[in-house]
Write an enzyme that holds these catalytic residues in place. Sequence first.
Site, PDB file in Angstrom:
ATOM      1  N   ASP A   1       0.820  -1.212   0.000  1.00 31.63           N
ATOM      2  CA  ASP A   1       0.000   0.000   0.000  1.00 31.63           C
ATOM      3  C   ASP A   1       0.855   1.265   0.000  1.00 31.63           C
ATOM      4  O   ASP A   1       0.386   2.342   0.381  1.00 31.63           O
ATOM      5  CB  ASP A   1      -0.922   0.016   1.232  1.00 31.63           C
ATOM      6  CG  ASP A   1      -2.227  -0.723   0.971  1.00 31.63           C
ATOM      7  OD1 ASP A   1      -2.381  -1.274  -0.124  1.00 31.63           O
ATOM      8  OD2 ASP A   1      -3.086  -0.752   1.879  1.00 31.63           O
TER       9      ASP A   1
ATOM     10  N   ASP B   1      -6.848  -7.701  13.930  1.00 32.70           N
ATOM     11  CA  ASP B   1      -6.447  -9.080  14.187  1.00 32.70           C
ATOM     12  C   ASP B   1      -7.184  -9.663  15.388  1.00 32.70           C
ATOM     13  O   ASP B   1      -7.695 -10.789  15.355  1.00 32.70           O
ATOM     14  CB  ASP B   1      -4.933  -9.160  14.394  1.00 32.70           C
ATOM     15  CG  ASP B   1      -4.401  -8.033  15.263  1.00 32.70           C
ATOM     16  OD1 ASP B   1      -5.201  -7.374  15.964  1.00 32.70           O
ATOM     17  OD2 ASP B   1      -3.179  -7.798  15.246  1.00 32.70           O
TER      18      ASP B   1
END
Length: 531
Positions: free
Chosen positions: A124, A277
């Site tokens: 990214d 996560d």
Amino acid sequence: MMSGGLAWAWRAVRCGVVLPTLQLAVYVCVAMSIMLFLERLYMALVVAALWLIRRRRRRSNRREQDDDGAENDQLLQDPEAANSPMVLVQIPMFNEKQVYRLSIGAACGMTWPSDKLVIQVLDDSTDPAIREMVEGECGRWAGKGVSIRYENRRNRSGYKAGAMREGLRKAYARECELVAIFDADFQPDADFLLRTVPVLVADPGVALVQARWRFVNADECLLTRIQEMSLDYHFRVEQEVGSACHGFFGFNGTAGVWRVRALEEAGGWKERTTVEDMDLAVRASLRGWRFVYVGHVGVRNELPSTLRAYRYQQHRWSCGPANLFRKIFLEVLTSPTARVSPWKKLHLLYDFFFLRKLVAHLLTFSFYCVVIPACVLAGSDHVRLPKYVALYVPAAITLLNAACTPRSCHLLIFWILFENVMSMHRTKATLIGLLEATRANEWVVTDKRGNANPKHQQPANTTTRPGRKTTTSSSRTSFFNNDVHVAEILLGACLLYCALYDIAYGRDSFYIYLLLQSAAAFIVGFGYVGT
């Protein structure tokens, strides 16, 4: 007359409001300290029991070379077996100029059938030069016959979670049964998949296999040694106990292998908090999936070695879980008992979230940096502070924590004092997450140096969720950015005043602790911790 009236009013407020409130705060801190101590003691007993069980198992089966079971080495004998599952390796990164070669090279060097392994680099990066370098590195490995794909998004929606979600939607990724995830500074050993995938193959009810972190720069400076002590306890105790007793622990976001079907059933990656996560792990657990921690498998990675990078990281690690607790509480409470037992719900809400993510941060700052100094100013004749809570319980908790890193025992006192100073930022971040205030969804990419190499260090990248301002950590003046941390200096000054007051008027010798704690705050405040 006016001064006498003010003095009388202050005495009335002090006796009627301040002292009772302070005494109540002491009792609340006593209760939280005992809760934390009992939780630490429980986990220590579980770890001791696991050690004895594994020792007995090792004696009864001498052929077993690994404490955690020879079943983890099933594929070592025949890694080219036809039934080996298809594995996708995701490496998300953002402007990782210093470390991209390390993670890509380590991932491409893992042993696994070449037709059953796909490396996916999710870049990214916003810097065109870095994008070109990362793409060139992927092309270099592709030229060696490695199945590696370079993916770059023009729209960074969802940040890390968004990148991995879009990566799983690729046609070649849909053919994979398992997905291994490594952050840009993580370097798995060649046998990583051989030692983790068999756990998932052997038990279809397991969704995640999490490996331990190994720190390549733990000896770089005092800051990294302190982090090693804290993280060793997390992996060797918290993750171990969660895996053995509940089949649940928080996914660390990297150095783990997920079953794709479990990930999809849990709803996939979501960016509603900065701990995507942990969010995924909780949702998968609520759908009946179990996790396994393999502490004998370590993955090399880098610890932040600058105080500013560490503070940003701790803000995310403290704010995110508190924010997630706010959003997931009712979902956990109302989840079907057929999938999640009441015991597991209790572990999730009380032990995992309430004690470790809320109480631990709030207690450390409020008790050691606010309540104890306030009790010194109030005087022992007016507020009762049990010494067993102020001394013995914290000492016991500290020894239990430090037992996992015996090589750093000589740093124990400074570690305690440093953690108390950092608790100021963790408490602030926890409250921001609970209240979902400004910065609750701020994402800061931890600055990495590449195997502790200080050359060509790049400033940390700071981003926020859509609709908020994007900044970098180098946007302030160089003096305040590199040398002085005002909040820590003010904390040190307050503690020093309380220490001097106790020397002059006190009777309980709290000034010894207060002088040490104020010195630690000044050391941190003037930038003498970290590189």
